[in-house]
Write a protein that holds these residues in place. Structure first.
Motif, mmCIF file in Angstrom:
data_model
loop_
_atom_site.group_PDB
_atom_site.id
_atom_site.type_symbol
_atom_site.label_atom_id
_atom_site.label_comp_id
_atom_site.label_asym_id
_atom_site.label_seq_id
_atom_site.Cartn_x
_atom_site.Cartn_y
_atom_site.Cartn_z
ATOM 1 N N VAL A 38 -50.124 30.515 -33.209
ATOM 2 C CA VAL A 38 -49.096 31.517 -33.494
ATOM 3 C C VAL A 38 -49.572 32.470 -34.587
ATOM 4 O O VAL A 38 -49.442 33.692 -34.466
ATOM 5 N N VAL A 39 -50.142 31.916 -35.653
ATOM 6 C CA VAL A 39 -50.652 32.744 -36.754
ATOM 7 C C VAL A 39 -51.806 33.620 -36.268
ATOM 8 O O VAL A 39 -51.876 34.814 -36.593
ATOM 9 N N LEU A 40 -52.707 33.035 -35.493
ATOM 10 C CA LEU A 40 -53.860 33.788 -34.985
ATOM 11 C C LEU A 40 -53.424 34.931 -34.076
ATOM 12 O O LEU A 40 -53.947 36.046 -34.160
ATOM 13 N N CYS A 44 -54.167 38.874 -34.717
ATOM 14 C CA CYS A 44 -54.903 39.649 -33.705
ATOM 15 C C CYS A 44 -54.115 40.872 -33.237
ATOM 16 O O CYS A 44 -54.693 41.927 -32.987
ATOM 17 N N THR A 45 -52.803 40.734 -33.111
ATOM 18 C CA THR A 45 -51.992 41.873 -32.671
ATOM 19 C C THR A 45 -51.742 42.854 -33.803
ATOM 20 O O THR A 45 -51.239 43.953 -33.563
ATOM 21 N N ALA A 80 -45.802 34.826 -41.286
ATOM 22 C CA ALA A 80 -44.737 33.906 -41.686
ATOM 23 C C ALA A 80 -43.452 34.190 -40.907
ATOM 24 O O ALA A 80 -42.780 33.262 -40.427
ATOM 25 N N LEU A 81 -43.115 35.466 -40.760
ATOM 26 C CA LEU A 81 -41.929 35.838 -39.986
ATOM 27 C C LEU A 81 -42.119 35.466 -38.513
ATOM 28 O O LEU A 81 -41.185 35.008 -37.847
ATOM 29 N N TYR A 82 -43.333 35.666 -38.022
ATOM 30 C CA TYR A 82 -43.664 35.351 -36.631
ATOM 31 C C TYR A 82 -43.473 33.859 -36.370
ATOM 32 O O TYR A 82 -42.912 33.457 -35.346
ATOM 33 N N PHE A 89 -37.051 30.314 -31.576
ATOM 34 C CA PHE A 89 -37.066 30.541 -30.129
ATOM 35 C C PHE A 89 -37.454 29.268 -29.386
ATOM 36 O O PHE A 89 -36.885 28.962 -28.327
ATOM 37 N N ALA A 90 -38.418 28.519 -29.922
ATOM 38 C CA ALA A 90 -38.832 27.269 -29.279
ATOM 39 C C ALA A 90 -37.671 26.277 -29.226
ATOM 40 O O ALA A 90 -37.499 25.560 -28.233
#
Length: 217
Positions: A38-40, A44-45, A80-82, A89-90
Motif C-alpha cells: 500500500v505504501v509503495l 509510485c503514484t 499514511a492517509l492512504y 475500505f478493507a
C-alpha cells in the motif's frame, strides 16, 4: 506447509493469474507485504505529481535539501492517509463479503486488496519517463501562461492524452485484480468479488446521502 514470503515472481504472476497467485500467498502462512504494498503504491503514484514538479517554480527560495525534505514529508503524509483509507475500505469489503456468504478474515481481505495494487507499482516504468519528459517541456519559467502554451506547442496534448489512457487502463486493471483477488479470499466468483467492492464503495456514499437528506428533512 512451511511459511514463506512472496517473491518477485508473484509480482508478475498476479498480473495475469490473480486468483492462483492470491491463493498461494494466502495459504503460504508467511508475510504478505500488505502495508508495504500500500505504501509503495502510494509512493509510485506520487512520482509524476505535477505539484511536486512545480516546486522549483512556486518556491524558488528552497534549497535542494529543503525541497527533498518537503517532498519526503508530503509523500509520508500521503502514504499514511492512504493506509488509513485502505484499512477502512478493507473493513467494509470484509463486512460486505461475509454478508454475501463469503468466508474471509479481515487480514485476508487486506492482503487481497494490497496485491491488487501491484499494477500501480509497475506503473513507475512509464510514470518516471513521462514525468521527466513533461518537466523538460514545461521548463523552469515562472510565466504560467507561457509554460502552458509551450507545453501544448511541444506535444503536451498528446502526452496528456497518452498519460490519461495509461491511467484509465491502470485503474481498470486494478479493479479487475481487486475483484479477482478479493473473490479468491472469499472463495466465490470474480463477478461477486466485483459486486462486493462496488457495494463497499457505495456504503460511504449512501451514508453521506442519508445524512444530507436527514439534515434537510
Amino acid at each position: 506447509m512451511s511459511a514463506s514470503t512472496p517473491s518477485l515472481k508473484d509480482f508478475v504472476a498476479v498480473l495475469v493469474r490473480p486468483r492462483e497467485t492470491m491463493r498461494r500467498i494466502l495459504d503460504s502462512g508467511g508475510k504478505r507485504w500488505t502495508v508495504e504494498l500500500v505504501v509503495l503504491a502510494s509512493i509510485c503514484t506520487s512520482l509524476p505529481d505535477p505539484e511536486i514538479r512545480k516546486l522549483p517554480v512556486t518556491m524558488p527560495g528552497l534549497s535542494l535539501t529543503s525541497m527533498l525534505t518537503f517532498i519526503l514529508v508530503g509523500m509520508i503524509a500521503k502514504a499514511a492517509l492512504y493506509v488509513a483509507f485502505f484499512f477502512v475500505f478493507a473493513w467494509l469489503v470484509t463486512f460486505v463479503g461475509n454478508w454475501l456468504d463469503g468466508r474471509a478474515t479481515a487480514a485476508d481481505v487486506r492482503a487481497a486488496l494490497a496485491w491488487s495494487l501491484v499494477p500501480a507499482v509497475w506503473s513507475t516504468f512509464y510514470r518516471i519517463p513521462i514525468a521527466i519528459y513533461s518537466t523538460s517541456l514545461l521548463g523552469s519559467s515562472g510565466n504560467q501562461r507561457k509554460m502552458i502554451f509551450d507545453f501544448i506547442a511541444n506535444g503536451g496534448c498528446t502526452l496528456t492524452v497518452l498519460l490519461l489512457a495509461f491511467d484509465i487502463a491502470l485503474d481498470v486493471w486494478v479493479v479487475f485484480l481487486a475483484s479477482s483477488c478479493v473473490a479468491e479470499a472469499f472463495q466465490f466468483s470474480s463477478w461477486k468479488g466485483f459486486s462486493t467492492l462496488a457495494a463497499a464503495a457505495a456504503v460511504p456514499i449512501v451514508i453521506a446521502a442519508a445524512a444530507v437528506i436527514s439534515l434537510h428533512g
